[in-house]
Design a protein around this motif. Structure first.
Motif, mmCIF file in Angstrom:
data_model
loop_
_atom_site.group_PDB
_atom_site.id
_atom_site.type_symbol
_atom_site.label_atom_id
_atom_site.label_comp_id
_atom_site.label_asym_id
_atom_site.label_seq_id
_atom_site.Cartn_x
_atom_site.Cartn_y
_atom_site.Cartn_z
ATOM 1 N N ALA A 128 0.844 -1.199 0.000
ATOM 2 C CA ALA A 128 0.000 0.000 0.000
ATOM 3 C C ALA A 128 0.875 1.244 0.000
ATOM 4 O O ALA A 128 0.862 2.048 0.940
ATOM 5 C CB ALA A 128 -0.932 -0.018 1.210
ATOM 6 N N ARG B 12 -4.369 0.273 -3.557
ATOM 7 C CA ARG B 12 -4.703 -0.608 -2.442
ATOM 8 C C ARG B 12 -5.102 0.235 -1.234
ATOM 9 O O ARG B 12 -4.503 1.278 -0.955
ATOM 10 C CB ARG B 12 -3.503 -1.488 -2.090
ATOM 11 C CG ARG B 12 -3.786 -2.415 -0.914
ATOM 12 C CD ARG B 12 -2.593 -3.260 -0.563
ATOM 13 N NE ARG B 12 -2.758 -3.836 0.766
ATOM 14 C CZ ARG B 12 -1.875 -4.624 1.362
ATOM 15 N NH1 ARG B 12 -0.756 -4.933 0.748
ATOM 16 N NH2 ARG B 12 -2.093 -5.087 2.565
ATOM 17 N N THR C 165 -3.134 2.871 1.545
ATOM 18 C CA THR C 165 -2.155 3.792 0.969
ATOM 19 C C THR C 165 -2.284 5.137 1.674
ATOM 20 O O THR C 165 -3.400 5.650 1.823
ATOM 21 C CB THR C 165 -2.390 3.959 -0.541
ATOM 22 O OG1 THR C 165 -2.256 2.692 -1.180
ATOM 23 C CG2 THR C 165 -1.405 4.938 -1.143
#
Length: 331
Positions: free
Chosen positions: A92, A264, A267
């Protein structure tokens, strides 16, 4: 005289502030430096399709804006779920983006018995990428010149008129199902493995009509094999200004075709914001609009992450109802 306050309390507050700043610093610092290496966009389909084309058109100006190369990675298969899962499993950190389309994020949850990822919890919206519409076109020998005439013909021959799609559960299929529901028709669906094969048989007169992207239709329209009746969006299309909307005959009908960017979940928000700012700037470039128009792609359009999230939720609600009512399952 200035009051100094309780020294112990003041020290405690400073300690808490230091801890909060320390917790935030890695995220803020990472966002300020981001990106420091190439960024990849995962297209969950094989090369050569509309999503792949759009991603490659956007990649060059995006790379200039971010100051790093943009790598397009095609990971097709299983209705887009393989490539989408790859993004859900990536770090992420903003270096792996998903070129989102309705199937993997919106409709596959209703069409497949299970998904290897959670389309709501595993991804964070970044921005819309394109927003367009399908085109309703019939074979040149079909004796209709308008949506109203098509509806009248279909009602006089229930179940006989056919429409081609790029596959069971594809957007072109769901659009046809929604049209039949809203217009009170019985149409017969003919699924194919891809848009090219579907349009080929409509052009040959083996299937009555198709609801599909304008780009692949262009040569068939220009050759006189297909006749455009309408566009599926609520507003007329700048590329086909003479084509009415289906909504002008079937009030409330509105089917858009969106592509978008996600990362994702988890993040850091500063990185999501940096990406969003980059896409907003790139997608506003007149040169990119011209290239996408020439390629027959849907027009580029950006959004905030929150606007994209709201759009995705609305699409999930709309297509979930259509899929349930039509009892559609992926083949």
């Amino acid at each position: 005289m200035t009051r100094s306050g309780n020294p112990t309390r003041r020290a405690a507050l400073l300690s808490v502030s230091s801890l909060v700043a320390a917790a935030l610093c890695p995220s803020v610092a990472a966002a300020q430096a981001y990106p420091t290496r190439p960024v990849r966009i995962v297209v969950p389909f094989v090369p050569g399709g509309g999503s792949d084309q759009t991603a490659r058109l956007v990649a060059e100006p995006l790379g200039v804006e971010l100051g790093q190369p943009i790598v397009i990675e095609n990971r097709g298969g299983a209705g887009g779920t393989i490539g989408t899962l790859a993004v859900a499993q990536a770090p992420a950190d903003g270096y792996t983006l998903l070129h989102g389309t309705p199937g993997p994020i919106i409709t596959n949850r209703f069409l497949m018995p299970s998904l290897p990822y959670d389309p709501d919890a595993d991804f964070a919206p970044v921005s819309l990428l394109t927003s367009g519409a399908y085109v309703l076109a019939v074979h040149r020998d079909v004796p209709v010149r308008s949506v109203a005439e098509l509806i009248a013909l279909a009602r006089s021959r229930p179940g006989e008129l056919t429409y081609a799609s790029s596959g069971t559960g594809a957007g072109s299929h769901l659009c046809g199902e929604l049209f039949a529901m809203r217009a009170g028709l019985r149409l017969s669906h003919v699924p194919y493995r891809g848009t090219g094969l579907a349009l080929r048989d409509v052009a040959a007169g083996l299937v009555t009509m198709s609801f599909d992207s304008y780009g692949p239709m262009i040569p068939l329209i220009q050759a006189g094999h297909l006749r455009v009746l309408a566009v599926t969006s609520s507003r007329r299309n700048a590329e086909l200004p003479e084509a009415p909307t289906i909504a002008e005959t079937v009030p409330g009908f509105d089917v858009g075709v969106i592509n978008f960017i996600c990362v994702r979940s988890g993040t850091p928000r500063p990185i999501v914001d940096r990406l969003n700012q980059a896409f907003v700037k790139v997608l506003a470039q007149p040169a990119l609009h011209d290239r996408m128009r020439a390629a027959g792609s849907s027009p580029p359009v950006s959004s905030t992450p929150e606007e994209l999230g709201a759009t995705l939720r609305a699409e999930v609600e709309k297509w979930g109802e259509v899929i349930r009512r039509a009892e559609i399952r992926a083949g």
